[in-house]
Design a protein around this motif. Structure first.
Motif, mmCIF file in Angstrom:
data_model
loop_
_atom_site.group_PDB
_atom_site.id
_atom_site.type_symbol
_atom_site.label_atom_id
_atom_site.label_comp_id
_atom_site.label_asym_id
_atom_site.label_seq_id
_atom_site.Cartn_x
_atom_site.Cartn_y
_atom_site.Cartn_z
ATOM 1 N N PRO A 1 0.831 -1.216 0.000
ATOM 2 C CA PRO A 1 0.000 0.000 0.000
ATOM 3 C C PRO A 1 0.863 1.263 0.000
ATOM 4 O O PRO A 1 0.537 2.250 -0.652
ATOM 5 C CB PRO A 1 -0.791 -0.097 1.290
ATOM 6 N N LYS A 2 1.991 1.212 0.704
ATOM 7 C CA LYS A 2 2.844 2.419 0.784
ATOM 8 C C LYS A 2 3.300 2.795 -0.618
ATOM 9 O O LYS A 2 3.185 3.957 -1.031
ATOM 10 C CB LYS A 2 4.050 2.118 1.681
ATOM 11 N N ALA A 3 3.678 1.769 -1.393
ATOM 12 C CA ALA A 3 4.141 2.061 -2.759
ATOM 13 C C ALA A 3 2.971 2.607 -3.575
ATOM 14 O O ALA A 3 3.068 3.606 -4.282
ATOM 15 C CB ALA A 3 4.683 0.771 -3.388
ATOM 16 N N LEU A 4 1.808 1.962 -3.406
ATOM 17 C CA LEU A 4 0.624 2.371 -4.197
ATOM 18 C C LEU A 4 0.287 3.836 -3.907
ATOM 19 O O LEU A 4 0.076 4.644 -4.814
ATOM 20 C CB LEU A 4 -0.565 1.481 -3.780
ATOM 21 N N LEU A 5 0.319 4.210 -2.617
ATOM 22 C CA LEU A 5 -0.153 5.565 -2.263
ATOM 23 C C LEU A 5 0.858 6.624 -2.680
ATOM 24 O O LEU A 5 0.529 7.785 -2.847
ATOM 25 C CB LEU A 5 -0.406 5.651 -0.752
ATOM 26 N N ASN A 6 2.123 6.203 -2.886
ATOM 27 C CA ASN A 6 3.123 7.230 -3.185
ATOM 28 C C ASN A 6 3.293 7.465 -4.675
ATOM 29 O O ASN A 6 4.131 8.254 -5.071
ATOM 30 C CB ASN A 6 4.476 6.828 -2.586
ATOM 31 N N ILE A 7 2.448 6.806 -5.496
ATOM 32 C CA ILE A 7 2.589 6.984 -6.968
ATOM 33 C C ILE A 7 2.196 8.415 -7.318
ATOM 34 O O ILE A 7 1.245 8.982 -6.754
ATOM 35 C CB ILE A 7 1.673 5.976 -7.695
ATOM 36 N N LYS A 8 2.895 9.004 -8.232
ATOM 37 C CA LYS A 8 2.593 10.372 -8.689
ATOM 38 C C LYS A 8 1.346 10.287 -9.581
ATOM 39 O O LYS A 8 1.310 9.487 -10.521
ATOM 40 C CB LYS A 8 3.792 10.898 -9.507
ATOM 41 N N VAL A 9 0.304 11.020 -9.251
ATOM 42 C CA VAL A 9 -0.977 10.868 -9.981
ATOM 43 C C VAL A 9 -1.277 12.188 -10.683
ATOM 44 O O VAL A 9 -1.338 13.250 -10.041
ATOM 45 C CB VAL A 9 -2.101 10.552 -8.970
ATOM 46 N N GLU A 10 -1.428 12.156 -12.021
ATOM 47 C CA GLU A 10 -1.887 13.400 -12.668
ATOM 48 C C GLU A 10 -3.377 13.303 -13.000
ATOM 49 O O GLU A 10 -4.063 14.301 -13.086
ATOM 50 C CB GLU A 10 -1.143 13.634 -14.007
ATOM 51 N N LYS A 11 -3.874 12.058 -13.147
ATOM 52 C CA LYS A 11 -5.257 11.933 -13.655
ATOM 53 C C LYS A 11 -6.268 12.462 -12.643
ATOM 54 O O LYS A 11 -7.368 12.856 -12.999
ATOM 55 C CB LYS A 11 -5.566 10.456 -13.944
ATOM 56 N N ASP A 12 -5.919 12.418 -11.349
ATOM 57 C CA ASP A 12 -6.949 12.758 -10.361
ATOM 58 C C ASP A 12 -6.267 13.498 -9.197
ATOM 59 O O ASP A 12 -5.046 13.654 -9.185
ATOM 60 C CB ASP A 12 -7.580 11.451 -9.839
ATOM 61 N N ILE A 13 -6.983 13.957 -8.242
ATOM 62 C CA ILE A 13 -6.400 14.729 -7.125
ATOM 63 C C ILE A 13 -5.412 13.845 -6.382
ATOM 64 O O ILE A 13 -4.292 14.260 -6.098
ATOM 65 C CB ILE A 13 -7.504 15.183 -6.132
ATOM 66 N N SER A 14 -5.819 12.600 -6.089
ATOM 67 C CA SER A 14 -4.899 11.764 -5.286
ATOM 68 C C SER A 14 -5.195 10.313 -5.611
ATOM 69 O O SER A 14 -6.184 10.001 -6.290
ATOM 70 C CB SER A 14 -5.172 11.995 -3.798
ATOM 71 N N VAL A 15 -4.369 9.438 -5.093
ATOM 72 C CA VAL A 15 -4.510 7.995 -5.375
ATOM 73 C C VAL A 15 -5.875 7.525 -4.872
ATOM 74 O O VAL A 15 -6.606 6.820 -5.564
ATOM 75 C CB VAL A 15 -3.366 7.220 -4.668
ATOM 76 N N GLY A 16 -6.249 8.006 -3.676
ATOM 77 C CA GLY A 16 -7.526 7.571 -3.090
ATOM 78 C C GLY A 16 -8.672 7.905 -4.034
ATOM 79 O O GLY A 16 -9.486 7.043 -4.393
ATOM 80 N N PHE A 17 -8.695 9.173 -4.484
ATOM 81 C CA PHE A 17 -9.784 9.556 -5.406
ATOM 82 C C PHE A 17 -9.693 8.729 -6.678
ATOM 83 O O PHE A 17 -10.725 8.268 -7.196
ATOM 84 C CB PHE A 17 -9.672 11.055 -5.740
ATOM 85 N N LEU A 18 -8.468 8.503 -7.174
ATOM 86 C CA LEU A 18 -8.316 7.784 -8.452
ATOM 87 C C LEU A 18 -8.925 6.388 -8.337
ATOM 88 O O LEU A 18 -9.795 6.000 -9.117
ATOM 89 C CB LEU A 18 -6.821 7.685 -8.807
ATOM 90 N N ILE A 19 -8.521 5.633 -7.272
ATOM 91 C CA ILE A 19 -9.019 4.254 -7.136
ATOM 92 C C ILE A 19 -10.538 4.275 -7.008
ATOM 93 O O ILE A 19 -11.266 3.545 -7.699
ATOM 94 C CB ILE A 19 -8.369 3.587 -5.892
#
Lengths: 364, 477, 377, 377
Positions: C139-157
Motif C-alpha cells: 500500500p505504501k508504494a501504491l499511495l506514493n505513486i505520482k498521480v496526474e489523472k486525479d487529485i490523489s490515489v484515493g480519489f483515483l481508485i
C-alpha cells in the motif's frame, strides 16, 4: 381550564408519544426475536395495542372531559384510585427520566463525543420545562407540526434505504414452523408501542364525537406501517445477521448508505438526526406532562408550574444516577413489562367495571 | 339668565390676553357685539371670513340677530352645532373649531373650521407591491377614513371613534363591518383601547404596545398596513382596522403568523404565481433563520454530513481564515445588521447606495484580506436578502434576533442544539395567542380548508372566511 | 423567590456552557485522510495514510484550488499503537469523514481483515460506505505513486472502481456489505483487486476472501461469471466468432433481463439452479456479412453457451479451488429452506452441491444496421 | 497674563508629544520570530530561529498568502552576546510576541535550561504561554526540514503537541508552569521530546528534567503512566487481549472519573496513596464474541491491572532511574503536612517512599453494540 383537543391533535399526540426512542433499536429487537418474519409479530403487537387503545378511548369517550383520576374515583373509589395514580405517576416519571438518559447517551455516542451527558440532559430539561408549563394544547400543536415533518422525513429516508437494500436479505418472509416464535416475540416488542395510556389523561370534549375512534385506530395502523417500513428497510440494507449487533440499528443503517442521486444531502444522517431529536422531544415532553398532570391531581394546592419545576428537576437528577449504559437498558426492559400493567390491565379493569355497572348507558 | 353670559364674557376676557394663543375677533352689529374665538394655526382663514364673518356683518347691518337666527340661517358652514357649557369651550377651540358668542346670548355656536397641512395620497413606501392600487394611508385621519369608506360602501361598516391621550387627545378609529367581525374581538379591542391611560399617542406603534396581551411576547400580534386596499381586504375578512390620527400605518388586529407573509398582490396575480410566491416566502423565512446556524453546525461539528468533495472545498476555502467558524459567522451577521441599519438611517439619496456598496465591498475586501471565507460572504448576504422578503417587515424583526440565538446554541451543541433551539421557537409561537386566536392558526390547530384558501389566496375558490376568526357571516360568496 | 434564583441559575449555566464547547473543531483545523493503507510487516501493523494538505500552495490564486496531498507512515504492534504513532506526526486531529478507500496489503489480507473491518464499523467518524480494496503491491508504494489523472490515489481508485461498477463491469462492495457477509458467517466474498501496471494503478480483478482471509484471485478476464451472478445490472461485451467464417467476429453487448436462483435439498445434497435471461444487442461485425434468421438463432445459442460455460467454470472454481460460497447462495438457501439451513453445515454442503445453469439469450437489435441489404449493382 | 502663556505652553507640549512617539512601531516593520532554537555548541550558545518573510512574492496577488519562513543562526558566549549577533542579521527589530515554541537541543538541555527560562520569564514581549520542547536532533536540523503540512516547523510542532494534548495523549506544559516547578526546586518535571523520523517531525515522548537538566527520556509507548498521573483529562486507548483467546483483542477508551492522591508520613517514611476511578468504554473487538457479565468483570480487572502496572513502573523508574519527583507529589505532601515537609529533605524522602496505587475501572458502555445478540439461524 379547557384542555380539549381536536381529534386530529389527539391522533398526533399518540404519534408523538409512540415514535421516539423505541424506533432506534426497533430493527434490532425485531430481527433478534423474529428474524425476517418480524413484520408479522409487529402486526400482532399492533392488534393488541388497538384493543387496549379502544378500551381507553371508550373510557374517555364515556366520561366526557374527565381524566382517569376522576372516572376511576367514580368507578373504584378513592383508595384504589390513589394506588392507580401512584402506579401511573411512577411509570410516567420513570419513562421520562430513562428515555431522556438513554437518548442523551445515544446522542453522545453518535454525534457529540466529548460533550458530557449532564449538559445534554440539562438542555433537554430546559426546553421540556418551557414546553410543559405551556400546557397540553401547545404540546399538541407542536406535536402536530413535528408529526408531519417526521413523516415526510421518514418517507424520504426509508424509500431511499429500500433502493439501496437487497431484496434477498428480506427473505424468507414467512416461515410456517416459526409461527409460535412470532407470537412469543410480540412480548418483547411492547416497548415501541408504549404510550397509548397517555389517552387516559386527555379529557375528551363534546367535539371529540364518534369519529375519534376512527382517528385513533387509523393513527395506530399508520404507526405500525411506519414501524414495518423502518424494520424492512433496515434489514434489507444490513441483513438480519449484522443488524442484531447494533443497539442504534437505525442510525447505523443510515450511516451506511450513500445515495448519489441527492447531490448535496447524499448522506442522510443530517435529516435523520433533526427528525429523530424532534421525535424524542415530543415523547419526553408528553411523558413528563403525564406525570405532572397526575401529580397536580393529587396535590391540588401546589401551583402547576411549581410542580412542573419539581418534576423536571427531580427527573434531571434521577436521569444522572445510572452510571453505565447497560443499567439504563435493563431499566427500560423492566419498563416494558411495567407498561403492560399500565396500558393493559388497569384500563381493562376500569372498562369491565363500566360495562358491568352499565355506567356508559347512564352517562349518555 | 345673565349668569351664563357673564361666564362667557370672563372666558373671552381670559382668552383675549393672548396667553393661550387663541385669537378673538370682535364684531359689532347693531346693538350688540359678537365674538369669534379661534386658534390661528388650526383654522382656515378663508372659510372663517367668507362663511362666518361676512354673513354675520351683512345680516347684522339691518336686522336683530339672535344666536338661534345666526345658527340656522346665517352661517354657511356645514359642520355646526350649539352648546352652552362654558368649560367645553377650550376643548372645542383646541380641536380647531371656532366659537361664536353673542354678548347677551346663553348659548354659543361651534363651527368646524379645521385646516391643517396634509400630505397628498402618495404611493406606498413600506409595503410596495408590483400590482395593486397606489393610494396608501396618509397622516390625516379623514383621508384615511375616506379611502376606506369609498372602497367599502357597506351600510354596516362601523367606524367607532376613540380619543386617547390626556394631552394629545388623538382620535383613534376602529373600523370593522358589524355583521362580519366577531363580536368578542370588537369588544376586546374596545375594552383595551378604553383602558389606555397615557398622556400622548403619536403613532400607531404606541397603540400596538398597549393591545398586546403580554409585553414580553417576541412576535408581533398586530400587523401594520399601509395600502388601503389591503386594509379593506382584512376588514372584509372580518378583522378590525385601527387607524390612528397622525400615523400613516394602520393596525390590523387580530393577525396570525402566516398572514404576515401574505401580501396584497397575491390575491390579484394568477393562482400558480400566488402559490409559488407563498412557498418562496416561507423558504426565505426558513433560510433567514437557520442558514448561518447550519453553516456553523456543518463546518465545525458534523462535517461528514456533506459528501467529500464539498468538505474539501469548504476546508480549502477556510484555510486562511484566522477566526473559527463560530466567530466568523457572528462577525459577518453583525456587519450585515450594521449595513441594514445604516441604509435605513442615512438620508434617502445616500442610503440606497451605501447598503449595496457596503455589502459587496466589505465582503470582497474581507475575503481578499483572508479574514472571511468566500462561502461565508455568500451565506451572510443570502440570509440578509431573505429577511427582506416578508410583506409586513415587522415579522422579520424577531427573526433577525432569533437568528443570533440559533447561531449561539448551534455553536455550543451542533445539530442537537440547533433542533432544540428550533423547538424552543416553535413552542413560543404555538403558545402565543392574538386576541384569543392561536397564533399559528391554520397550521398548528390544523384546518385544511383555511390553509388551502391561504395558499391559493384565490378569491373565487375561497367560499368561507377563515374558521379561526369564527366571524358572524361565515360565507364570502 | 424561585424567579430570582432561576434567573441566577440560567445565567450561571449559560456562561458555563458558553466557555466550554466540547465538541467544537473547525473542519480546516483537521488533517483529513483521503485514503489509508494497512499492511502487515513482520509482526508490526503499518498504517500508511494519504492526507489532504490544506495550506494553499505558494501561488495563492483567488479560486479555491483543489487540495494537495502529503503521505504519512506509522508502525505499531496493534491498531491502537499504530494509531498513536500516526497521531504524533499530524499537526491537527485526524478526520476520517473524507476517507475514500481503504487499501489492504496482500499479506495483511492473508492474515485476515476482519479486525480492521470491525474497527471501521465502530469508529465514529469512519463512513461505513467506504470502498475496501486489496492491492497486489505494498500500500505504501501504491499511495506514493505520482498521480496526474486525479487529485490523489484515493480519489483515483475510488473513481475508477465506481465508474466500472456503474457501467456493470465490476462490483463496488462497501464496508457495510462486507460486515453483513461476515455476520452471516458461512460465506466468503470478493473485493476488487488493484495493482500497479507500468506505473499506472490498474484494476486487476477480484480478490477472493474466505473467512476474511485472502485465498485466491480471479483475473479480470474471467470475472464475467462472477458479474453475471452478483452484479445488479451487469453490461458485458461478448465477442462471438462467426460459426462458418472464423475470422469474422460479432461483438454483442449483453444485459440481464431476469435472473432466478432456486435452491432445493434432495437426499442430503444441495442443488442450485440458476436460470438467466439475457438480452444481447449486436454492436458491429468485424466484416459486414449478411445475417439470416437461422444464423441469428445460431448466434444466440453460441452466446448462451459461452455465458453458461463462464458461470459454470467460476462456480466450479469456487467449489474446488476456494472451497467457499463466494456468491452468497447461502442467503437463497436460507430464504427458501430456513429450517434445513439450521440443520446442515453450509460450507461442506456447498462444496459438493450440484449446480445447473440455464441461459437463454435473445438478440434484440442490430444497432440500427441492416447487414443483409441487397446491393443494386 | 496666565491666559497668554498657558496658550504658549499648550502649543509647546503639543508639538513635543507629536514629534517623539516613543513606543510606536508597525507590526510589518518587525521581523517576527516564529520559533527559537537554543543549543550548546562546544562552549558557545547557538540561537537559531525561523522568521517570517513578509516581502510579497513575485506573483503578487492581492490575496493575502500565508507567510513563508527564513532561518537564521547566531552564536555567542552567553545569551546577551548571542542576541547581539542575532540582531545584527535581522533587518528589523525582533518581535517575539508570535513565538510558538522554544526548542532546546539535547546538549543544551543536559547543561540545564533554567537560565533560559528565567530569561523568557523576564523579557517583556515573550509570551509566558510559550511551549518549551526538547529535541533529539539539533534545532538547526529541525528548522531545515521542508514542511508541507503546515506553515513552518514552529507551527507544526505546536499544532501537533496541541492536538495531542487536547485529545489527552500528552502534556502541554507552558513556560509559566515550568517556572513554578523550578521555583519549587525539589521537584523535576517532564517536557515533550521531539525528533525527526523518515523526514517527518515526530513527537517521541517525554524528556525528564531534574533540576532543569535532561536526565532521561520516557518513550511514547510507556507515557500512559505519566498521563494518568499528570494530565487533566487523559483519554487513552487500552488494547486488552481476551483472557481465553489471545488473538481476540478488546479496544477500550478510558477516561478518568476521579483521581485522589493522598500522602502520609509513617515512621520516617513517606507513603503516597494514589487511587484512580476509570470509566472505560469498549470501542470494538477484533472478532465479535459474546461478552458475558463475568467476562466484563474479568476485563475490568485486567484494565485496572494494566493501568496500575503502567503507573507503578513509571513511578519506580522516576524513583530509581531519574531519582526525582517528576510528578510533583511534593505539592500534595506539603498541602497535607506543611510542617513535616519543612523538616525533611524531599528528594531523598521521595526516593525511598513507598507508593501504593489502587485502580478501579467500570466499563460504562459498549459503543452501542450488542455483541451477545442471539443469532436467529
Amino acid at each position: 381550564m379547557n384542555e380539549s383537543l381536536t381529534n386530529r391533535q389527539i391522533a398526533f399526540i399518540i404519534f408523538g408519544v409512540l415514535i421516539g426512542y423505541g424506533v432506534m433499536e426497533l430493527p434490532k429487537n425485531v430481527a433478534e426475536n423474529a428474524g425476517t418474519g418480524g413484520w408479522l409479530s409487529l402486526l400482532i403487537a399492533t392488534a393488541i395495542t388497538i384493543i387496549f387503545a379502544y378500551m381507553i378511548t371508550y373510557l374517555s369517550y364515556v366520561y366526557k372531559n374527565k381524566t382517569i383520576y376522576e372516572y376511576s374515583e367514580r368507578l373504584t373509589g378513592k383508595f384504589i384510585t390513589h394506588i392507580f395514580m401512584i402506579i401511573y405517576i411512577f411509570y410516567y416519571f420513570l419513562g421520562f427520566t430513562m428515555i431522556t438518559r438513554v437518548s442523551c447517551e445515544t446522542i453522545k455516542l453518535t454525534i457529540l463525543l466529548k460533550t458530557p451527558i449532564w449538559v445534554l440532559s440539562l438542555l433537554f430539561s430546559f426546553v421540556i420545562y418551557y414546553a410543559v408549563i405551556k400546557r397540553l394544547r401547545v404540546i399538541a400543536r407542536v406535536c402536530e407540526i413535528y408529526g408531519i415533518f417526521i413523516i415526510i422525513a421518514a418517507l424520504l429516508i426509508h424509500t431511499s434505504l429500500f433502493t439501496q437494500g437487497k431484496l434477498i436479505n428480506l427473505r424468507p418472509f414467512f416461515v410456517l414452523e416459526d409461527l409460535p416464535l412470532y407470537f412469543k416475540s410480540t412480548l418483547n416488542m411492547i416497548f415501541p408501542f408504549l404510550g397509548i395510556e397517555i389517552l387516559t389523561i386527555i379529557p375528551f370534549a363534546k367535539k371529540n364525537h364518534k369519529k375519534v375512534f376512527k382517528y385513533i385506530t387509523l393513527m395506530i395502523v399508520c404507526i405500525s406501517f411506519f414501524y414495518i417500513m423502518i424494520v424492512e428497510s433496515c434489514i434489507s440494507v444490513m441483513g438480519v445477521d449484522e443488524i442484531v449487533h447494533y443497539n442504534d440499528a437505525l442510525y447505523a443503517t443510515i450511516r451506511r448508505v450513500d445515495i448519489p442521486a441527492f447531490q448535496v444531502i447524499r448522506r442522510l444522517d443530517g435529516i435523520f438526526l433533526i427528525a429523530w431529536i424532534m421525535a424524542i422531544f415530543c415523547t419526553i415532553t408528553i411523558w413528563c406532562y403525564g406525570a405532572i398532570v397526575l401529580l397536580s391531581k393529587l396535590f391540588k394546592k401546589i401551583h402547576f408550574n411549581l410542580l412542573a419545576f419539581i418534576v423536571v428537576f427531580m427527573g434531571y437528577i434521577v436521569s444522572q444516577m445510572p452510571t453505565t449504559y447497560d443499567q439504563v437498558k435493563k431499566v427500560l426492559d423492566y419498563m416494558s413489562y411495567y407498561g403492560l400493567v399500565v396500558m393493559g390491565i388497569i384500563p381493562t379493569i376500569l372498562f369491565f367495571i363500566t360495562k358491568v355497572k352499565k355506567y356508559d348507558k347512564k352517562m349518555q | 339668565m345673565k349668569r351664563k353670559n357673564k361666564l362667557f364674557v370672563e372666558k373671552i376676557k381670559t382668552f383675549s390676553e393672548g396667553k393661550f394663543g387663541v385669537s378673538v375677533r370682535k364684531l359689532t352689529i347693531l346693538n350688540e357685539e359678537a365674538f369669534i374665538l379661534y386658534i390661528q394655526e388650526l383654522t382656515d382663514g378663508k372659510i372663517l371670513s367668507d362663511s362666518i364673518i361676512k354673513p354675520i356683518l351683512q345680516n347684522g347691518k339691518d336686522t336683530m340677530l339672535t344666536i338661534d337666527k345666526i345658527f340656522s340661517s346665517v352661517i354657511y358652514i356645514d359642520d355646526i352645532s350649539m352648546d352652552d357649557d362654558e368649560n367645553k369651550i377650550e376643548d372645542y377651540i383646541l380641536k380647531g373649531k371656532s366659537i361664536i358668542i353673542l354678548s347677551n346670548s346663553e348659548k354659543y355656536i361651534i363651527a368646524n373650521t379645521l385646516k391643517i397641512e396634509k400630505r397628498a395620497v402618495s404611493a406606498p413606501q413600506v409595503e410596495t407591491t408590483l400590482r395593486g392600487p397606489r393610494d396608501s394611508f396618509t397622516e390625516n385621519m379623514d383621508t384615511n377614513l375616506s379611502l376606506i369608506r369609498y372602497r367599502i360602501k357597506d351600510p354596516s361598516l362601523r367606524m367607532d371613534n376613540f380619543v386617547i391621550g390626556r394631552r394629545t387627545k388623538t382620535n383613534v378609529a376602529v373600523v370593522y363591518i358589524e355583521d362580519i367581525a366577531n363580536k368578542k374581538h370588537v369588544d376586546e379591542v374596545k375594552k383595551r383601547l378604553d383602558e389606555i391611560d397615557i398622556d400622548g399617542v403619536l403613532e400607531s406603534g404606541y397603540i400596538q404596545k398597549f393591545i398586546l396581551n403580554n409585553t414580553f411576547d417576541l412576535f408581533p400580534q398586530a400587523g401594520i398596513v399601509e395600502q388601503s386596499d389591503t386594509a379593506c381586504q382584512n376588514i372584509l375578512e372580518g378583522k378590525l382596522c385601527i387607524i390612528v390620527e397622525g400615523s400613516n400605518l394602520a393596525l390590523v388586529v387580530p393577525k396570525t403568523f402566516i398572514e404576515f407573509l401574505d401580501t396584497g398582490d397575491d390575491h390579484y396575480e394568477n393562482l400558480y404565481l400566488a402559490i409559488f410566491s407563498k412557498m418562496l416566502r416561507f423558504s426565505a423565512l426558513g433560510i433567514a433563520l437557520t442558514l448561518s446556524a447550519l453553516y456553523v453546525a456543518v463546518v465545525s461539528f458534523h462535517s461528514d454530513i456533506l459528501p467529500p468533495q464539498y468538505i474539501l472545498a469548504i476546508a480549502t476555502s477556510r484555510v486562511t481564515v484566522p477566526f473559527n467558524a463560530f466567530l466568523e459567522v457572528i462577525a459577518m451577521e453583525f456587519i450585515t445588521e450594521v449595513l441594514r441599519e445604516a441604509s435605513i438611517r442615512l438620508p434617502q439619496q445616500v442610503g440606497a447606495a451605501i447598503s449595496i456598496v457596503g455589502a459587496i465591498v466589505i465582503g470582497q475586501a474581507a475575503v481578499a484580506a483572508g479574514l472571511i471565507s468566500p462561502l461565508m460572504v455568500i451565506i451572510a448576504s443570502l440570509s440578509m436578502m431573505c429577511s427582506f422578503v416578508a410583506a409586513d417587515y415587522t415579522i422579520m424583526n424577531p427573526i433577525r434576533i432569533l437568528k443570533f440565538m440559533m447561531i449561539f446554541i448551534t455553536g455550543i451543541f451542533g445539530i442537537f442544539g440547533f433542533t432544540l433551539g428550533f423547538t424552543f421557537i416553535i413552542i413560543n409561537l404555538c403558545s402565543q395567542t392574538s386576541f384569543g386566536i392561536p397564533y399559528f392558526a391554520p397550521i398548528a390547530p390544523f384546518n385544511f380548508q383555511d390553509l388551502k384558501n391561504y395558499i391559493f389566496s384565490d378569491v373565487n375558490l375561497e367560499r368561507k372566511r377563515p374558521k379561526f376568526l369564527n366571524t358572524i357571516d361565515k360565507t364570502r360568496k | 423567590m424561585i424567579r430570582k434564583c432561576s434567573n441566577l441559575l440560567i445565567i450561571f449555566i449559560a456562561s458555563l456552557m458558553l466557555t466550554s464547547c466540547w465538541d467544537y473543531g473547525d473542519i480546516d483545523k483537521k488533517s483529513m485522510t483521503i485514503s489509508i493503507g494497512i499492511e502487515q510487516i513482520g509482526d508490526k501493523v503499518q498504517f500508511s495514510g494519504e492526507l489532504a494538505k490544506l495550506t494553499p500552495s505558494k501561488e495563492g490564486t483567488e479560486k479555491a484550488q483543489t487540495a494537495q496531498i502529503y503521505h504519512t507512515v506509522s508502525y505499531g504492534k496493534n491498531f491502537e499503537d499504530a494509531r498513536i504513532h500516526n497521531d504524533v506526526i499530524n499537526p491537527f486531529p485526524v478526520f476520517l469523514g473524507v476517507t475514500r478507500v481503504v487499501v489492504f496489503g496482500t499479506n495483511y489480507a492473508k492474515k485476515g481483515i476482519e479486525p480492521y473491518l470491525n474497527r471501521i464499523g465502530s469508529i465514529y467518524d469512519y463512513r461505513k460506505n467506504l470502498l475496501s480494496v486489496v492491492s497486489r503491491e505494498k500500500p505504501k508504494a501504491l499511495l506514493n505513486i505520482k498521480v496526474e489523472k486525479d487529485i490523489s490515489v484515493g480519489f483515483l481508485i475510488e473513481n475508477m472502481i465506481n465508474s466500472l461498477a456503474n457501467s456493470g463491469k465490476t462490483l463496488y462492495p462497501n464496508i457495510g456489505e462486507l460486515l453483513s457477509n461476515i455476520a452471516l458467517g458461512k460465506v466468503g466474498y470478493v473485493i476488487p483487486y488493484v495493482g500497479i501496471e507500468h506505473d499506472h494503478i490498474a484494476y486487476l480483478g477480484f480478490a477472493v476472501m474466505k473467512d476474511s482471509k485472502l485465498v485466491g484471485m480471479i483475473d479480470l478476464v474471467d470475472t464475467d461469471g462472477v458479474l453475471y451472478l452478483l452484479a445488479e445490472k451487469p453490461r458485458l461485451v461478448e465477442a462471438i466468432p462467426d460459426p462458418e467464417k472464423e475470422e469474422n467476429i460479432y461483438s454483442f453487448r449483453t444485459v440481464i433481463k431476469k435472473r432466478k436462483i432456486k435452491t432445493n435439498y434432495i437426499d442430503k445434497k444441495v442443488e442450485i439452479n440458476i436460470d438467466l435471461d439475457l438480452y444481447a444487442a449486436l454492436q458491429y461485425q468485424y466484416h459486414v456479412a449478411p445475417l439470416s434468421d437461422k444464423k441469428i438463432k445460431k448466434l444466440e445459442e453460441r452466446i448462451s453457451e459461452k455465458v453458461k460455460e463462464d458461470i459454470g467454470s467460476i462456480i466450479k472454481r469456487a467449489q474446488k479451488e476456494f472451497q467457499c460460497d463466494i456468491f452468497q447462495f447461502a442467503r437463497y438457501f436460507r430464504a427458501q429452506h430456513p429450517n434445513i439451513y439450521k440443520k446442515i453445515k453450509w460450507e461442506e454442503a456447498f462444496k459438493d452441491a450440484a449446480v445447473n445453469v440455464t441461459v437463454q439469450t435473445k438478440i434484440i437489435n442490430k444497432n440500427l444496421e441492416d447487414p443483409n441489404a441487397k446491393k443494386k449493382y | 497674563m496666565i491666559r497668554k502663556c498657558s496658550k504658549l505652553l499648550i502649543i509647546f507640549i503639543f508639538s513635543l508629544t507629536l514629534t517623539s512617539c516613543w513606543d510606536y512601531e508597525d507590526i510589518d516593520k518587525k521581523s517576527i520570530a516564529i520559533s527559537i532554537g537554543v543549543d550548546q555548541v562546544a562552549d558557545k550558545v547557538q540561537f537559531s530561529s525561523e522568521i517570517t518573510k513578509l516581502i510579497p512574492s513575485q506573483g503578487d496577488t492581492e490575496k493575502a498568502q500565508t507567510a513563508n519562513v527564513y532561518n537564521t543562526v547566531s552564536y555567542g558566549k552567553n545569551f546577551e552576546d548571542a542576541r547581539i549577533h542575532y540582531d545584527a542579521i535581522n533587518p528589523f527589530p525582533v518581535f517575539l510576541g508570535v513565538t510558538r515554541v522554544v526548542i532546546f537541543g539535547t546538549d543544551y538541555a543536559k547543561k540545564g535550561i533554567e537560565s533560559y527560562f528565567n530569561r523568557i520569564g523576564s523579557i517583556y514581549d515573550y509570551r509566558k504561554t510559550l511551549l518549551p520542547v526538547v529535541s533529539r536532533e539539533k534545532p538547526t536540523e529541525l528548522f531545515d526540514i521542508k514542511v508541507e503540512k503546515d506553515i513552518s516547523v514552529g507551527f507544526l510542532i505546536e499544532n501537533t503537541i496541541n492536538s495531542l494534548a487536547n485529545s489527552g495523549k500528552t502534556l502541554y506544559p507552558n513556560v509559566g508552569e515550568v517556572l513554578s516547578n523550578i521555583a519549587l526546586d525539589e521537584v523535576g518535571y517532564v517536557m515533550p521530546y521531539v525528533g525527526i523520523e523518515h523526514g517527518h517531525i515526530v513527537y517521541l515522548g517525554f524528556a525528564v528534567m531534574k533540576d532543569s537538566k535532561l536526565v532521561g527520556v520516557i518513550d511514547l509507548v510507556d507515557t500512559d503512566g505519566v498521563l494518568y498521573l499528570l494530565a487533566e483529562k487523559p483519554i487513552l486507548v487500552e488494547a486488552i487481549p481476551d483472557p481465553k483467546k489471545e488473538e481476540n483483542v478488546y479496544s477500550f477508551r478510558t477516561a478518568i472519573k476521579k483521581r485522589k492522591i493522598k500522602t502520609n508520613y509513617m515512621n520516617k517514611k513517606v507513603v503516597i496513596n494514589i487511587d484512580l476511578d476509570l470509566n472505560a468504554a469498549l470501542r470494538y473487538q477484533y472478532y465479535t464474541q459474546p461478552v458475558s457479565d463475568k467476562k466484563i468483570k474479568k476485563l475490568e480487572e485486567m484494565i485496572s491491572e494494566k493501568v496500575k502496572e503502567d503507573m507503578r513502573n513509571i513511578i519506580k523508574r522516576s524513583q530509581k532511574e531519574f531519582q526525582c519527583d517528576i510528578f510533583q507529589f511534593a505539592k500534595y505532601f506539603r498541602a497535607q503536612y506543611p510542617n513535616i515537609y519543612k523538616k525533611i529533605k524531599w528528594e531523598d524522602a521521595f526516593k525511598d517512599a513507598n507508593v501504593n496505587v489502587t485502580v478501579k475501572t467500570k466499563i460504562i458502555n459498549k459503543n452501542l453494540a450488542d455483541p451477545n445478540a442471539k443469532k436467529k439461524y
